[in-house]
Write a protein that holds these residues in place. Structure first.
Motif, PDB file in Angstrom:
ATOM      1  N   ALA A 169      -7.817   4.757  10.593  1.00  0.00           N
ATOM      2  CA  ALA A 169      -6.902   3.620  10.606  1.00  0.00           C
ATOM      3  C   ALA A 169      -7.208   2.647   9.476  1.00  0.00           C
ATOM      4  O   ALA A 169      -6.348   1.850   9.086  1.00  0.00           O
ATOM      5  N   SER A 170      -8.415   2.705   8.935  1.00  0.00           N
ATOM      6  CA  SER A 170      -8.819   1.814   7.851  1.00  0.00           C
ATOM      7  C   SER A 170      -8.491   2.379   6.476  1.00  0.00           C
ATOM      8  O   SER A 170      -8.705   1.720   5.463  1.00  0.00           O
ATOM      9  N   VAL A 171      -7.998   3.590   6.447  1.00  0.00           N
ATOM     10  CA  VAL A 171      -7.670   4.229   5.177  1.00  0.00           C
ATOM     11  C   VAL A 171      -6.265   3.825   4.747  1.00  0.00           C
ATOM     12  O   VAL A 171      -5.288   4.106   5.448  1.00  0.00           O
ATOM     13  N   GLU A 172      -6.165   3.181   3.616  1.00  0.00           N
ATOM     14  CA  GLU A 172      -4.863   2.825   3.081  1.00  0.00           C
ATOM     15  C   GLU A 172      -4.362   3.971   2.212  1.00  0.00           C
ATOM     16  O   GLU A 172      -5.111   4.865   1.817  1.00  0.00           O
ATOM     17  N   ARG A 173      -3.084   3.931   1.887  1.00  0.00           N
ATOM     18  CA  ARG A 173      -2.489   4.995   1.078  1.00  0.00           C
ATOM     19  C   ARG A 173      -3.258   5.152  -0.243  1.00  0.00           C
ATOM     20  O   ARG A 173      -3.504   4.189  -0.956  1.00  0.00           O
ATOM     21  N   GLY A 174      -3.641   6.392  -0.522  1.00  0.00           N
ATOM     22  CA  GLY A 174      -4.314   6.666  -1.774  1.00  0.00           C
ATOM     23  C   GLY A 174      -5.813   6.455  -1.751  1.00  0.00           C
ATOM     24  O   GLY A 174      -6.500   6.714  -2.734  1.00  0.00           O
ATOM     25  N   ILE A 177     -11.309   8.727   2.883  1.00  0.00           N
ATOM     26  CA  ILE A 177     -11.898   8.445   4.186  1.00  0.00           C
ATOM     27  C   ILE A 177     -13.236   7.722   4.013  1.00  0.00           C
ATOM     28  O   ILE A 177     -13.630   6.898   4.836  1.00  0.00           O
ATOM     29  N   GLU A 178     -13.937   8.001   2.903  1.00  0.00           N
ATOM     30  CA  GLU A 178     -15.202   7.309   2.628  1.00  0.00           C
ATOM     31  C   GLU A 178     -14.953   5.808   2.466  1.00  0.00           C
ATOM     32  O   GLU A 178     -15.692   4.979   3.001  1.00  0.00           O
ATOM     33  N   GLU A 179     -13.902   5.452   1.736  1.00  0.00           N
ATOM     34  CA  GLU A 179     -13.548   4.038   1.594  1.00  0.00           C
ATOM     35  C   GLU A 179     -13.097   3.459   2.931  1.00  0.00           C
ATOM     36  O   GLU A 179     -13.345   2.286   3.239  1.00  0.00           O
ATOM     37  N   GLY A 180     -12.432   4.280   3.734  1.00  0.00           N
ATOM     38  CA  GLY A 180     -12.022   3.832   5.059  1.00  0.00           C
ATOM     39  C   GLY A 180     -13.214   3.515   5.936  1.00  0.00           C
ATOM     40  O   GLY A 180     -13.209   2.533   6.683  1.00  0.00           O
ATOM     41  N   ALA A 181     -14.250   4.328   5.838  1.00  0.00           N
ATOM     42  CA  ALA A 181     -15.466   4.081   6.618  1.00  0.00           C
ATOM     43  C   ALA A 181     -16.140   2.785   6.179  1.00  0.00           C
ATOM     44  O   ALA A 181     -16.645   2.015   7.002  1.00  0.00           O
TER      45      ALA A 181
END
Length: 261
Positions: A169-174, A177-181
């Motif tokens: 849910a924290s992953v924005e378009r583009g 998943i690492e950045e989302g974490a």
């Protein structure tokens, strides 16, 4: 039908008080997500108690698309004398669709749990290596949130399904998943801090505050591991899992608060 008590009376009369009450306690955005997953239209309502009850009743009772109608057998759909399914019939028929075994005499909450864990296991099985690495970071950085999930007596797979939903849910378009974490970790740290002594109830309340985002991730992937089941049945089964999980958070918070944890 405009009176709020009419919906409650109908829910009690038809044996669906449990899902009705849980749906009423959800944020409006969560009910909208469920309605979209079930492909039904919620009635135009005001965001007051009567509107909340009307939306919950629509999710349960909507013709052809509500929780009751989706578990009718074909002969029940054709018969003008067939009654609407109660909650026990809804959850047990869903379990049988999925091939989930249960003892006939168990409580409906236990069947709900089995359905939830079945779907969580399959959600977890589909996670790729990159997502699993991101989950390892979240788990290592946030022991207090993991303790809170453990207090709910979730399986390891279910805990990963929850944490993965937060990260995804924290992953924005583009973004990866690492950045989302990283984003998820920052958000958790902002609200809880980095402490092993954070009260479990506080962590659960944080979890409750992001349930809509968790549900959006789960409901967007309803057919994971469902094999020959149609996407409509997959969305339906995922909806039951969402209803169970929402109630589980609330019940666990109440139990721990009563125990002073």
């Amino acid at each position: 039908m405009n009176d709020v008590y009419d919906y409650r009376a109908l829910a009690a009369e038809q044996g669906v008080s449990r899902p009705f009450e849980i749906l009423c306690q959800m944020p409006p955005a969560s009910r909208r997500l469920i309605a979209r997953a079930l492909r039904l239209r919620l009635p135009p309502t005001d965001p007051d108690r009567s509107g909340r009850d009307a939306e919950a009743w629509a999710i349960i009772n909507c013709d052809l698309k509500g929780l009751q109608a989706r578990t009718h057998h074909i002969f029940e759909q054709l018969s003008p004398f067939a009654r609407n399914n109660n909650w026990w019939e809804i959850v047990t028929r869903t379990a049988r669709w999925l091939g989930v075994s249960f003892y006939p005499g168990v409580k409906e909450e236990e069947v709900e749990r089995l359905v939830f864990e079945w779907l969580a296991t399959r959600f977890d099985a589909e996670l790729d290596d990159e997502t699993r690495a991101a989950l390892a970071r979240i788990t290592e950085t946030n022991p207090e949130l993991c303790r809170a999930l453990a207090s709910m007596r979730l399986s390891d797979a279910a805990m990963r399904a929850v944490l993965a939903a937060i990260a995804l849910a924290s992953v924005e378009r583009g973004r990866s998943i690492e950045e989302g974490a990283t984003t998820a970790n920052g958000w958790i740290e902002e609200h809880l801090g980095r402490s092993w002594t954070t009260p479990i109830t506080r962590s659960l309340e944080l979890l409750r505050s992001c349930t809509t985002e968790i549900y959006e991730t789960w409901l967007a992937r309803p057919v994971v591991g469902l094999g020959a089941l149609t996407s409509r049945r997959g969305a339906f089964a995922a909806t039951l899992a969402v209803i169970y999980f929402h109630d589980l958070i609330d019940r666990t918070i109440d139990e721990l608060a009563h125990a002073g944890v």
